[in-house]
Write a protein that holds these residues in place. Sequence first.
Motif, short mmCIF file in Angstrom:
data_model
loop_
_atom_site.label_atom_id
_atom_site.label_comp_id
_atom_site.label_asym_id
_atom_site.label_seq_id
_atom_site.Cartn_x
_atom_site.Cartn_y
_atom_site.Cartn_z
N ALA A 119 -0.60 -31.80 -16.11
CA ALA A 119 -1.95 -31.51 -15.64
C ALA A 119 -2.97 -32.27 -16.46
O ALA A 119 -2.72 -32.66 -17.61
N GLY A 220 -4.08 -29.62 -11.58
CA GLY A 220 -2.91 -30.33 -11.07
C GLY A 220 -2.79 -30.11 -9.58
O GLY A 220 -3.70 -29.56 -8.95
N MET A 221 -1.65 -30.53 -9.02
CA MET A 221 -1.49 -30.50 -7.56
C MET A 221 -0.28 -29.68 -7.15
O MET A 221 0.39 -29.99 -6.16
N THR A 244 -1.42 -34.12 -19.78
CA THR A 244 -1.02 -35.53 -19.82
C THR A 244 -2.21 -36.47 -19.90
O THR A 244 -2.06 -37.66 -20.19
N ASN A 245 -3.39 -35.95 -19.62
CA ASN A 245 -4.60 -36.79 -19.63
C ASN A 245 -5.83 -35.91 -19.65
O ASN A 245 -5.75 -34.74 -19.31
N1 LIG Z 1 -5.28 -33.22 -9.95
C1 LIG Z 1 -4.74 -33.72 -11.07
N2 LIG Z 1 -3.43 -33.67 -11.24
C2 LIG Z 1 -2.91 -34.16 -12.38
N3 LIG Z 1 -1.64 -34.21 -12.80
C3 LIG Z 1 -1.62 -34.80 -14.02
N4 LIG Z 1 -2.87 -35.15 -14.38
C4 LIG Z 1 -3.68 -34.75 -13.37
C5 LIG Z 1 -5.11 -34.81 -13.17
O1 LIG Z 1 -5.87 -35.33 -13.98
N5 LIG Z 1 -5.57 -34.28 -12.00
#
Ligand SMILES: Nc1nc2[nH]cnc2c(=O)[nH]1
Length: 296
Positions: A119, A220-221, A244-245
């Motif tokens: 995420a 995340g999705m 992760t970011n």
């Molecule tokens: N929507 C979304 N899903 C992710 N999955 C990993 N990083 C991200 C993000 O920055 N946004």
Amino acid sequence: ESPESSAVSQKQPTTADWLMSQTRHRPQVAIICGSGLGMLADTLKCQDSFAYSDIPGFPQSTVQGHAGRLVFGELKGKTCVCMQGRFHMYEGHSLCKTTFPVRVFKLLGVETLIVTNAAGSLADSLQPGDIMIIKDHVNFPGLVGLNPLSGPNDDKFGPRFPAMSGCYDKGLRCLALDIAKQLGVASLMQEGVYAMVGGPNFETIAEARLLHRLGVDAVGMSTAPEVVVATHCGLRVFGLSLITNKVVKSYEDSESVNHEGVLEVGRLRSHTVQQLVTELISRMEINNNNTINTAV
Ligand SMILES: Nc1nc2[nH]cnc2c(=O)[nH]1
Ligand SMILES: O=P(O)(O)O[C@H]1O[C@H](CO)[C@@H](O)[C@H]1O
């Protein structure tokens, strides 16, 4: 999606029966691996593994970093089943298909579901490489009626109007924080709120700012539909997000996120995530309160 949800729910017992005819493992714990976190399955002993394409009724994974394999095995005295690869709405699956395995797990006798994901962080306190224990979620597709429980309710599994407060088990969250301290990784960990958006695009800056203002810590999705279906059928749930970011929130920021970078952080933190999940499974108590096997 009503006719489809009925058709999908008819397949779940067939899938569960087929799996039980192919493996002696009778899992108590199920793990869904997020993007780049498929190595969680490597810790299982005495493995039986099945490609999704060989399992009757199972959907197929299409995303890089999601191998598409269901792995059964033993971990520290508990029997587990692990999805190396999950299904996302943006792949074109209906939500009842993305959550298909959760009810299969219930039929197999699973009592606890561990969900993991990659995420992006909105909270300033969460850095890439940190691990967020999911305390609660905002299910954006669900808020506008895109819900895996849409369609006729299957009373075998749970009620028409299930409560979602408390869907992330408090006891397991406390245990995970305790384990983090013992492993010396407490500084990487905190609780937070996960939001699911539909994807597959990452957020615009305006969307990122909106999510931040709404009190979302990580986005995340995936995950939320799985947790809704698991909670509906009485599974105990534990969730963690590997950050992760950072989600870009400033027009001055020239950074941008990509899936390769997401997978790379997964590789870098794989050992810590593995240790945490292994200890959690080892120390959790199983109450064997799964009652559906006899009801079906
Ligand atoms: N929507 C979304 N899903 C992710 N999955 C990993 N990083 C991200 C993000 O920055 N946004
Ligand atoms: O949620 P998981 O499956 O971990 O994957 C996350 O990583 C992918 C984007 O890099 C998206 O699929 C997002 O949901």
